[in-house]
Structures are given as C-alpha cells and as structure tokens.
Write a protein that holds these residues in place. Structure first.
Motif, short mmCIF file in Angstrom:
data_model
loop_
_atom_site.label_atom_id
_atom_site.label_comp_id
_atom_site.label_asym_id
_atom_site.label_seq_id
_atom_site.Cartn_x
_atom_site.Cartn_y
_atom_site.Cartn_z
N GLU A 680 0.82 -1.22 0.00
CA GLU A 680 0.00 0.00 0.00
C GLU A 680 0.86 1.27 0.00
O GLU A 680 1.73 1.42 -0.83
N LYS A 712 5.60 0.78 -7.33
CA LYS A 712 4.58 1.71 -6.83
C LYS A 712 4.54 2.98 -7.69
O LYS A 712 5.55 3.40 -8.25
N ILE A 735 -4.35 3.63 -3.75
CA ILE A 735 -4.30 2.71 -2.61
C ILE A 735 -5.60 1.90 -2.53
O ILE A 735 -5.57 0.67 -2.37
N ASN A 736 -6.73 2.58 -2.66
CA ASN A 736 -8.02 1.89 -2.56
C ASN A 736 -8.23 0.91 -3.70
O ASN A 736 -8.93 -0.10 -3.56
N SER A 739 -7.32 -2.94 -3.04
CA SER A 739 -8.25 -3.84 -2.35
C SER A 739 -9.50 -4.08 -3.18
O SER A 739 -10.08 -5.16 -3.16
N GLY A 751 1.07 -0.47 -4.69
CA GLY A 751 0.73 0.68 -3.88
C GLY A 751 1.27 1.96 -4.48
O GLY A 751 1.43 2.09 -5.70
N GLY A 771 -4.14 1.92 4.87
CA GLY A 771 -3.23 1.74 3.75
C GLY A 771 -2.63 3.02 3.21
O GLY A 771 -1.65 2.98 2.46
N ARG A 774 1.25 3.03 5.47
CA ARG A 774 1.79 1.85 6.15
C ARG A 774 3.23 2.08 6.59
O ARG A 774 3.72 1.41 7.48
#
Length: 958
Positions: A680, A712, A735-736, A739, A751, A771, A774
């Motif tokens: 993340e 990332k 980030i969202n 998931s 991430g 997240g 982190r």
C-alpha cells in the motif's frame, strides 16, 4: 461521571481526557491537554465541553427558579408601599417594551422603521449640507450627467474639515462631518444595518464555546465528529471561514488569491454604500431641480449581487439553523441554492450560537475579533493543534509593506495633495504632509541604488545570494525611527486621523479616477493600480498596519529591512517588515475575558516554553495539565532509527552533507528496498521543497525512480495548496484500488509513494490512516534555515526570557543593531545561546517531525512503521543529552523506538517478529531475507534464486 454525548463505548484514556477537561472547566483558567493523534481527541473535546456547558446552564437555571419566588414577593411588596401608581406601572411597561423589542428583533420586525429612519436622517444630512453650499456658491456643480449614469465631480473626494488640538488627548481629533465612517480594519461596510444596532440588541448565550484550529479541513473534520454526537441537533452551531472559502460570486472568485478576493469584496460593499448616497442625492435633486433632474444607477455601482436582498439572508439563517451542524462546504451549497452570501450570512448567526467553529486568525487576532463582533466574555475557548501557538499568535501581529506598495501610496497621496492642497483645511493638510514625510522616509530606507551604483547588473545577478545577506538587516523600532528622523511624529494620532477622516477611500478613489482617465491607467487599474501586491486599498492597509506596529514598545518586536536588489531584469523588491516577538500581552487579552482557555494537541511538549512565552504571569493553580498515551498496542507501531543504508553508508542529512550524490543515492536504494516489501502507501517527508526537488531529479538521472515506479506509483506534493487535494485524491484512489481490484495496473503496482515536505499542507492535518500510510519515512532533521533573519531575532528574544531584564537581547558578538543573514553568523548566535534560544531552535525541528510522523496512526486497529533516517537519531542512548532528538519524540513513539545496532540476531528479530508481521500481513515472514552489511538490513522478496541474486547486486551497488 457519565458523558452521554459520546457515540461509542469510550476507551479508558478517552474517559480520563474528558474528566480532566471537565474538571479544568470547573476551575477556569488555562488548560493544556495532550492526546496523541488518532486517540479520539476531537470527539472527547466535543463531548466533555458541551456536557459541561449543559450542566452549568442547568445549574444556573435551577438557581434562578429557586430565587425567583422570593424576588417576585419582594417586588410586589416594594411596589405596594408608598410609591405612586404611575411609578409602579412604569417599570412593567418598560419591561414589556424591552421584551417586545427583543421579540420583534428575533422575528425581524422593526427593520423597516430603522431603514426608514436612516433614510430620513440621510436626507436631512444631505439637505443641510447642500443648502449651505447653495448659499455660499449660488449653484450646484457637483453633479454632471452622462448617458450611462452619473459622474460626480472631484468634490466627492474632498476630505471633510478635521480639527485636532496639537497637544490634545486622544479623541480630541474629530471630523466636522463624518463621511461614511469606513474603518481600515473593517471587513464590510454592508454591516452598518446588520451588525450595528441589531447585534447590540442580540442576546449572547452564556458560556459560548469557540473552537478554532489551523486549517479549514481541520474545522470540517471537527464538524464531522460533532455530527456523531447527541449534541449535534441540540445546539446552535455556526462555522466561520474566509471570504475565499465562502464566496459564491463567480466574478470575485476568478481573481484567485485571497488578498484580491478580500479587496474586491470590500470594494463591492463600499459601492453599495455609495449607491445609498446617490439615492439621497436623488431626493435632493428632485427637490431642487425638479423631476427633470435624473440620476440613473449603473449596474457596476450596485454592490455585490449576493447581498442585495436582506430577506434572502434571513432565509439563509433560518435554513442553516434548522439543519444542525454544517461545515463550510454545506454553507456554500445552501448559499448558492438560495442566492445569498454565506460569508456574511454565517457571521450574522454568531450571537445566537452555542458553538462557534472558526480558524485561528479569526479568534486570535484582535482586529478580526472586533470585525466579527466576537464576545469572549465568560466564554470557553478551545485551541486545537496548539503545538505552534506562540509563533502563530505573534505572526498575526507582524506587518509588512513592500517597496511597490510604498511607492503606490506615496504617488496617490502626492497627486491628491497637489489637486486639493488649496481646498484642504489646516488639520488635513498637516496630517497629509506628515504621511508624505513617512512614505518618503520608507522609500529612502529601501533604496539601495547608492550601494549598487558601481556594480554591473549582471555581476550582481551572479552574487545575488551574497547581496541578500547584505541587504537584509534587523533593527530596533526606536533605532529605526531615529535613523530616518521620524521619531518626532505622533504615530498614534496619525493612525487615529487616518481611521476617522476616511482618508484612505478618498485618496484611493481619486487615484483610481485619475488612472481610469488615461489609457495606460486602464491596464494598471485592472491590476488594482499597485502591481502584484493587490489594490490601492491593500497598499494603504499595509501602511496603516506598519504605522500601528511602530507604536509598540521598543522591546516587543524588531524591524526587518530588505533593500531593493538590482538584477539583469532591473530592480527587485525590497520591503519593511515588523516582526512581533512577545505574545504574552496579546494572549492575556483573551485569557482575561474568557472563563477558560483550553490548549489541545497531539504533542505540546515542551510546555515550559509555551508557558514562558504566552502566560508567565499565570498562577500555578490556574494552569491545568493532562497527558495520555496512545490507544494502539505496542506491536502495532514500529519506529526505527536508521543510521546506515543498505550498502553500509552512514546517513547524514545535515546541511553540509545532504546534497552529496552518495547520500541521495543511498536513500534511493533504501526506498527501492522498502517498495518491494511494504504494501500500500509509503509517505516520505523531506525538509523542504527545494531539497525534495533536488533528490527527485538525482533519482531520475540515476534510474532509481524508474525502479521504484515498477513497484509503486510516485506522487509529489505540489507547492500550491490548491493542487494538494487533487494529488491526495489520486494517491488515495491508487491505494483503494488495490483492495477493490478496480485498477488496471493493480497487478504491476503494489501501492504508491508520496513525496511530501515537512511544514507543507500534507504534514499539517492530513490523515494517512490504514493503507494510506503503512510506512512513514522521515529524511533527516528538518531544522529551519539558520540564515532567516526573523528566526534569529526570535531565538535571541527567547534566550532573554526569564532573565532579570526580560526582553533585553542577549549579548552576542555580531553587532548591536544589525544582523546580516548569513549562515555562519546565525550559527555563532546559536552557539552563544546558553539554553532557551538553542532549545527553541531544536524544538521547532522536532515539533515538525512529530507532526509529520503522527499522520499515520489514526485508530486503535491501525498499524505502521516509522523510519527516522539519519545517524543523529540513533546515537548511543547512554550518551544522549536532554536535547537529543529522540528525547523530544512523543512518549508513545519514544518508548517503542528501536535504535540501530550491530547485533545481527537482534536485527533479525526486528524484521521477523515486528516489521514482517506489521507491514507484511499478506506475506510469509519466512520469505523475507536479511542482509548483514547494514543496520536496517536489505529486505529481499524470495521469488526465484536468479532474480534474488540480481536484486541483491542492484541493492548493494546501487
């Protein structure tokens, strides 16, 4: 003690916090409450404070009910004695009239009568003036008609006669005819009919709560938390904001900057007043010239369209009061739908409010409080994010005027005096000439042409950094006044004259008329007539603020002189700035009025510095302290002091070493390793935008950025605050998307990395929960620039606190009056400080660190790693002094801090038992390999032997 408003089952530390706050409100005085970010501090403040207010009001109500029967009996007895009937009947009638007046006021009745009376008085005033002029001159030449309306002659800009006894006391000066009464610091002239007589009759609530914080986003967060409680629909709440945030006039919003928005808003209100005057002239003209004399009102002179209908403002107040707790966005939405100004609408709701939510500036600045009509008597003031309160408070009383603003004011006054000299009375003439003497002295102070007359412009461009040190100087107020031969001017009476005579609007109005009459003036007038600093009015306000600052005591502040510098493109800049140093007098005005003042924050240490700077006079029994730990368990936080990089290079990000390519490369290798294992979001904080840009460019050339972006996405904090929201939105979506699986490149990226700056908007009040954060990486120790003249003046002042002659500057061997802004001189000042000044400088750094790393842990189930990357964080604990950086960390981080060590077995336990289980919950800790050559270890993802060997070589060799 129960807190019924709390929406959840509170944690023990939240109960302790609320009890401590409740008890401190019982005692009054000043409270300092420290609770780490993410512990529900805001919710605890809301529930405890409102519960206390409800309980206190209920107690007062009960007392009144108990006492009222006795009073009524006594009153009846007194009234039935020897008093005549007319006297006994008089008091109830008076009370009934007062009550009826209050009822009518609340219902909006009586407004028409007041407006009608004002029109009559306006008509009488202008009639008397006009008849006097007609008797003297025999004709009226003040009106000249045009096709599109009316153009008043220059007579409208002529000042009324002003009388002032030379040796008289303050208040002797007076204008024979008040011409509008426009105050320099006033926020609006439109409030004559709303904020004048009306607000005086408005009944203030007992124990009103004022909650203030640093940013509008923090205020919105407060409203969001308030809505969760039972109090949300039981109290009257109003949220105040700046014009820029609440304005709904699209033409004004297009101007962009806050300064221009404020100036345009005030200009529109002033035009509204002028329209009222024109209406009065219309009545006069009809009486004298008959129906043939006609004045047409143009659209441009009608004021702001969002304030034309008073009934819409009333509708706005009614709707917002029924909708419960609303933030700034809600107010703007309602204002747009109704078609009326939410800025002035929210201001008019303050008297009836139980809770007022507002920015720092609106509460802590005396002029802002007076403009908003805030009554602090017996109120409860909660100041959130109070870690830098002393500096924030004093900076509000700084004053600055640029060379272009001085030139603008001087030019306008000179033209005005040339035009009206023979028609001005002796009082006006004397004060205007005094103003010209002052502006001329300011211009001579900023003029650096003599120093640069023998230097080629382009040579100066090459040595610009050295010239800056020569041009920026510091001097005491009295020394400044004596050096410019203006010490014999009564600045207090001069400021009083400017405010009472309406000089600013007369002179600026005439100047704009002259500018508009010329072709080149049209272009200048579009920019406000005074360049980038704003309008002519803002230049005048800057001058008045400077004059007010020069009336302070000699030891309260310092003057900073930055002379104009010559470059290839011509002369650049220069300014005069007054830096306020003492805050105790300012803060005492607030404490003396309020019932209680609460300073809240995540990290408020060192408290002693705050006490010495803001309330050294406060008795110990009136200062209440409370501090608590974090709610998250120890295993959810892993703070590590990283002294060496993956290849064994020591991390030294001090000013002299941080630009080294070796250092920047080592930091990049560390980030490459982190993005491979940390899921993340990772937020990396740098000391400044300049250094972040330097590191980013170097990583790009070295290929490090490309390696990071394979794992990332990389985001950078923009310099402009208006662009921050967009960057944060994209960062959060990335980030969202991991998931939710909505991102197309989800398989390629694990991430995002956000490169941020300490002291920027991201480090102040932005939450990186779950997240979003982190891992937080703090690069170096972000000490402020020692070459900053203002900073060194504060250091010297704070060093003098607690001494017998408090306020006297310490003896430092750099000259009596001046300090040239070079780094070596600054370091000599810091070395000369024995304790307080040096600690203040170190505290500025560590407060910034604490604010930044505290962005990650936001609730009890959150977890994160915090890397403090610099060998100065990881020195031997047995050799640490009081001022060691880690001793200034929050207790909940300091107690869990893991310092670098050469013990490999211990290092292995850190990673396998802590970091692997903390930030790699989806990975098997057994797949994490450790490299023995570095303090932090090289973390490799065990995918295939060949790939692992390749990654290992890249990591060690960069």
């Amino acid at each position: 003690m129960e807190f019924r408003g709390f929406p959840y089952e509170p944690y023990s530390i939240q109960v302790d916090f609320m009890k401590a706050l409740y008890n401190s409100l019982n005692q009054g005085g000043v409270s300092i409450l420290e609770s780490p970010t993410g512990t529900g501090k805001t919710l605890s403040i809301i529930c405890s404070t409102l519960q206390w207010v409800f309980d206190r009001r209920q107690q007062d109500k009960s007392k009144v009910q108990v006492q009222s029967p006795h009073h009524s009996t006594d009153d009846a007895h007194i009234g039935s004695d020897d008093e005549p009937d007319w006297l006994r009947n008089f008091v109830p009638i008076k009370d009934n009239l007062t009550q009826e007046k209050k009822i009518n006021k609340k219902l909006g009745f009586g407004e028409c009568d007041r407006r009608r009376n004002r029109k009559e008085s306006c008509k009488d005033l202008f009639s008397r003036d006009l008849e006097e002029d007609c008797n003297k001159k025999g004709e009226n030449k003040s009106l000249r008609k045009k096709n599109d309306g009316v153009e008043l002659s220059d007579d409208e800009f002529l000042l009324d006669e002003y009388e002032s006894e030379e040796e008289g006391a303050l208040g002797d000066g007076k204008s024979k005819r008040k011409a509008g009464g426009i105050s320099i610091g006033s926020s609006s002239d439109e409030e004559g009919h709303e904020d004048g007589s009306d607000e005086e009759e408005e009944e203030e609530k007992a124990f009103k709560i004022y909650f203030c914080s640093r940013t509008h986003s923090q205020l919105s967060q407060f409203i969001k938390e308030l809505r969760k409680t039972l109090f949300s629909n039981e109290i009257n709440v109003v949220c105040l904001g700046s014009r820029k945030n609440l304005c709904i006039n699209e033409e004004v919003l297009k101007l962009g900057s806050s300064v221009r928005v404020n100036e345009r808003c005030l200009e529109l209100q002033n035009k509204k007043n002028e329209v009222s005057k024109i209406k009065c002239w219309r009545v006069i003209e009809l009486r004298i010239f008959g129906a043939g004399g006609r004045i047409r009102r143009t659209k441009a002179s009608s004021g702001c369209p969002m304030l034309r209908k008073h009934k819409l403002q009333k509708e706005f107040r009614n709707e917002t009061s029924q909708d419960g707790a609303l933030d700034i966005e809600d107010l703007v939405h309602i204002g747009r739908r109704i078609g009326t100004c939410p800025y002035y609408g929210s201001r008019s709701m303050v008297p009836a409010a139980d809770l007022v939510v507002l920015p720092y500036q609106s509460l802590l600045s005396k002029s802002s409080r007076e403009s908003l009509g805030l009554n602090l008597k017996n109120s409860i003031i909660v100041i959130d994010e109070a870690h830098n309160l002393a500096d924030s408070l004093t900076s509000m009383y700084d004053a600055k005027i640029t060379s272009s603003q001085v030139e603008c004011v001087h030019s306008h006054i000179e033209k005005y005096f040339t035009r009206f000299c023979n028609r001005l009375g002796p009082g006006n003439r004397r004060y205007i000439q005094t103003l010209m003497v002052l502006t001329r002295a300011f211009l001579q102070t900023l003029d650096n042409k003599k120093d640069l007359s023998n230097v080629n412009n382009c040579q100066v461009e090459e040595i610009d950094a050295d010239m800056k040190a020569v041009c920026d100087t510091s001097i005491a107020i009295n020394d400044f006044l004596f050096s410019r031969n203006i010490d014999n001017i009564n600045l207090v009476k001069l400021v009083q004259y400017i405010k009472e005579s309406n000089l600013v609007h007369k002179v600026s109005g005439y100047g704009e008329r002259v500018l508009a009459s010329s072709q080149e003036g049209l272009a200048l007038n579009r920019n406000g007539g005074c360049g980038e600093e704003g309008s002519t009015l803002s230049s005048f306000r800057a001058l008045v603020d400077m004059l007010i600052s020069l009336t302070n005591n000699d030891g309260d502040g310092r003057m900073i002189i930055s002379k104009m510098r010559s470059t290839c493109s011509g002369l650049q800049g220069g300014f005069l700035k007054y830096v306020m140093l003492t805050g105790e007098k300012i803060f005492s005005e607030i404490v003396d009025e309020a019932h209680a003042v609460v300073l809240a924050g995540g990290t408020l240490q060192p408290i002693e510095e705050t006490r010495e700077r803001l309330f050294p006079w406060l008795p110990p029994n009136q200062l209440h302290l409370f501090s608590c730990s974090h709610i998250v368990p120890p295993e959810s936080i892993l703070p590590i002091a990283v002294s060496r990089g993956p290849s064994g290079q020591s991390f030294d990000f001090s000013y002299s070493s941080r630009s080294s390519l070796v250092m920047i490369k080592e930091l990049g290798i560390l980030l490459c390793n982190l993005v491979a294992v940390v899921p993340e979001g990772i937020v990396v904080f740098f000391s400044s935008f300049e250094y972040e840009g330097q590191v980013y460019d170097a990583w790009k050339k070295l290929g490090i950025l490309e390696r990071v972006m394979k794992k990332k996405r990389v985001f950078r904090e923009p310099r402009s605050n208006s662009d921050v929201e967009l960057v944060l939105k994209e960062y959060k979506e990335t980030i969202n998307g991991l998931s939710s699986g909505t991102k197309e490149d989800g398989a390629r990226h694990n991430g995002a990395v956000l490169l941020a700056v300490v002291g920027g908007k991201i480090s102040e009040g932005i939450n990186f929960s779950d997240g979003m954060g982190r891992c937080i990486v703090m690069v170096g120790l972000p000490y402020p620039s020692p070459s900053d003249v203002e900073l060194m003046e504060r250091v010297k002042y704070i060093e003098s606190l607690g001494e017998p002659n408090c306020g006297k500057r310490p003896e430092i061997s750099v000259g009596e009056h001046y300090y040239n802004g070079d780094v070596q001189t600054a370091f000599s000042i810091l070395r000369s400080c024995r304790r307080r000044g040096k600690e203040y400088y170190e505290n500025l750094c560590m407060k910034a660190v604490n604010q930044s790393i505290g962005r990650a842990i936001r609730h009890i189930n959150d977890y994160a790693a915090i890397l403090l990357v610099d060998m100065r964080y990881a020195s031997d604990s047995s050799k640490r002094s009081f001022s060691h950086p880690t001793n200034k960390l929050p207790l909940w981080i300091k107690d869990r801090l893991v310092s670098a060590t050469n013990n490999y077995a211990l290092k292995k336990r850190w990673w396998e038992g802590n970091l692997a289980s903390l930030v790699l919950p989806k990975l098997d800790p057994g797949r994490v390999e450790h490299e023995t050559g570095a303090d932090l270890g090289t973390v490799l993802h065990n995918e295939s032997p060949a790939k692992k060997t390749s990654m290992k070589k890249d990591t060690i060799r960069g």
